[in-house]
Write a protein that holds these residues in place. Structure first.
Motif, PDB file in Angstrom:
ATOM      1  N   VAL A 107       0.838  -1.195   0.000  1.00  0.00           N
ATOM      2  CA  VAL A 107       0.000   0.000   0.000  1.00  0.00           C
ATOM      3  C   VAL A 107       0.876   1.249   0.000  1.00  0.00           C
ATOM      4  N   ASP A 108       0.538   2.189  -0.854  1.00  0.00           N
ATOM      5  CA  ASP A 108       1.193   3.490  -0.883  1.00  0.00           C
ATOM      6  C   ASP A 108       1.071   4.144   0.505  1.00  0.00           C
ATOM      7  N   ASP A 109       2.122   4.821   0.947  1.00  0.00           N
ATOM      8  CA  ASP A 109       2.137   5.443   2.283  1.00  0.00           C
ATOM      9  C   ASP A 109       0.954   6.381   2.515  1.00  0.00           C
ATOM     10  N   ARG A 110       0.645   7.216   1.522  1.00  0.00           N
ATOM     11  CA  ARG A 110      -0.452   8.183   1.688  1.00  0.00           C
ATOM     12  C   ARG A 110      -1.805   7.483   1.803  1.00  0.00           C
ATOM     13  N   ILE A 111      -1.993   6.438   1.008  1.00  0.00           N
ATOM     14  CA  ILE A 111      -3.254   5.693   1.040  1.00  0.00           C
ATOM     15  C   ILE A 111      -3.381   4.975   2.379  1.00  0.00           C
ATOM     16  N   ALA A 112      -2.286   4.352   2.816  1.00  0.00           N
ATOM     17  CA  ALA A 112      -2.300   3.643   4.102  1.00  0.00           C
ATOM     18  C   ALA A 112      -2.616   4.597   5.248  1.00  0.00           C
ATOM     19  N   SER A 113      -2.016   5.767   5.233  1.00  0.00           N
ATOM     20  CA  SER A 113      -2.245   6.742   6.291  1.00  0.00           C
ATOM     21  C   SER A 113      -3.705   7.191   6.332  1.00  0.00           C
ATOM     22  N   THR A 114      -4.268   7.471   5.175  1.00  0.00           N
ATOM     23  CA  THR A 114      -5.668   7.887   5.105  1.00  0.00           C
ATOM     24  C   THR A 114      -6.594   6.780   5.596  1.00  0.00           C
ATOM     25  N   ALA A 115      -6.356   5.561   5.122  1.00  0.00           N
ATOM     26  CA  ALA A 115      -7.203   4.427   5.512  1.00  0.00           C
ATOM     27  C   ALA A 115      -7.079   4.150   7.008  1.00  0.00           C
ATOM     28  N   LEU A 116      -5.867   4.247   7.557  1.00  0.00           N
ATOM     29  CA  LEU A 116      -5.670   4.010   8.981  1.00  0.00           C
ATOM     30  C   LEU A 116      -6.380   5.074   9.809  1.00  0.00           C
ATOM     31  N   GLY A 117      -6.264   6.326   9.410  1.00  0.00           N
ATOM     32  CA  GLY A 117      -6.958   7.392  10.131  1.00  0.00           C
ATOM     33  C   GLY A 117      -8.455   7.159  10.171  1.00  0.00           C
ATOM     34  N   TRP A 118      -9.024   6.732   9.045  1.00  0.00           N
ATOM     35  CA  TRP A 118     -10.456   6.434   8.965  1.00  0.00           C
ATOM     36  C   TRP A 118     -10.795   5.253   9.869  1.00  0.00           C
ATOM     37  N   LEU A 119      -9.966   4.211   9.810  1.00  0.00           N
ATOM     38  CA  LEU A 119     -10.196   3.005  10.613  1.00  0.00           C
ATOM     39  C   LEU A 119     -10.171   3.324  12.109  1.00  0.00           C
TER      40      LEU A 119
END
Length: 194
Positions: A107-119
């Motif tokens: 996973v791209d770092d930016r995508i992972a960060s966004t998804a983690l924040g949402w989670l």
């Protein structure tokens, strides 16, 4: 374990495909407040549809949809999503993050960060997964678009399709949820494609 599945395209209106049904706790129910991700009509699929994929670095974001898998373990949920998508030979195309921040797939770092924040804003969820297919540059080149995916190439490709009313790309764009207001969809709508 509660596992969210993100969606933006055919998972929503066609949960059964390639001989597999996406296993959801409440079939057909999709929440509309998923994370905002750079999703665009950027991949030419096997049937010629211009389909939605996550495009890391793309400047426009759309609010995704989500539902909860009926699988309570991560591996069966990943296999179920991969089989539904017809990508069983490559489970690494299923991406995601766990609550502890560890990643599923590359996973791209930016995508992972966004998804983690949402989670982390949803205490009942333990992980979130999604289909991580890319833009398939080879399919663009095979159709004469040497630069691969660009918004202009996508619109040009849509214009080039024969029998727009019956072509799978037309149905795909028409059935995509209204909240997926990407720049390419807006341009296609303005030109009367969708």
């Amino acid at each position: 374990m509660e596992i969210a599945i993100l969606a933006w395209g055919s998972l929503i209106w066609r949960p059964t495909h390639c001989g597999e049904t996406l296993a959801l706790q409440v079939p057909g129910q999709w929440e509309q407040d998923g994370p905002s991700l750079p999703v665009e009509f950027a991949r030419i699929s096997r049937d010629g549809s211009l389909t939605l994929v996550v495009v890391p670095g793309y400047p426009h974001q759309v609010r995704t949809l989500w539902s909860v898998s009926s699988h309570k373990e991560l591996d069966p949920a990943i296999r179920n999503l991969a089989t539904r998508e017809g990508i069983t030979e490559n489970l690494s195309s299923i991406h995601g993050v766990r609550r502890d921040g560890s990643r599923i797939g590359s996973v791209d770092d930016r995508i992972a960060s966004t998804a983690l924040g949402w989670l982390l804003e949803r205490p009942t969820l333990d992980a979130v997964i999604w289909t991580g297919l890319g833009t398939q540059p080879g399919r663009w080149r095979d159709r004469g678009y040497t630069e691969g995916f660009t918004p202009d190439n996508a619109v040009s490709y849509l214009r080039s399709l024969q029998d727009e009313e019956t072509h799978p790309a037309h149905e795909y764009m028409r059935r995509t949820p209204a909240q997926i207001t990407s720049p390419i969809r807006q341009r296609a709508t303005a030109e009367g494609f969708s």
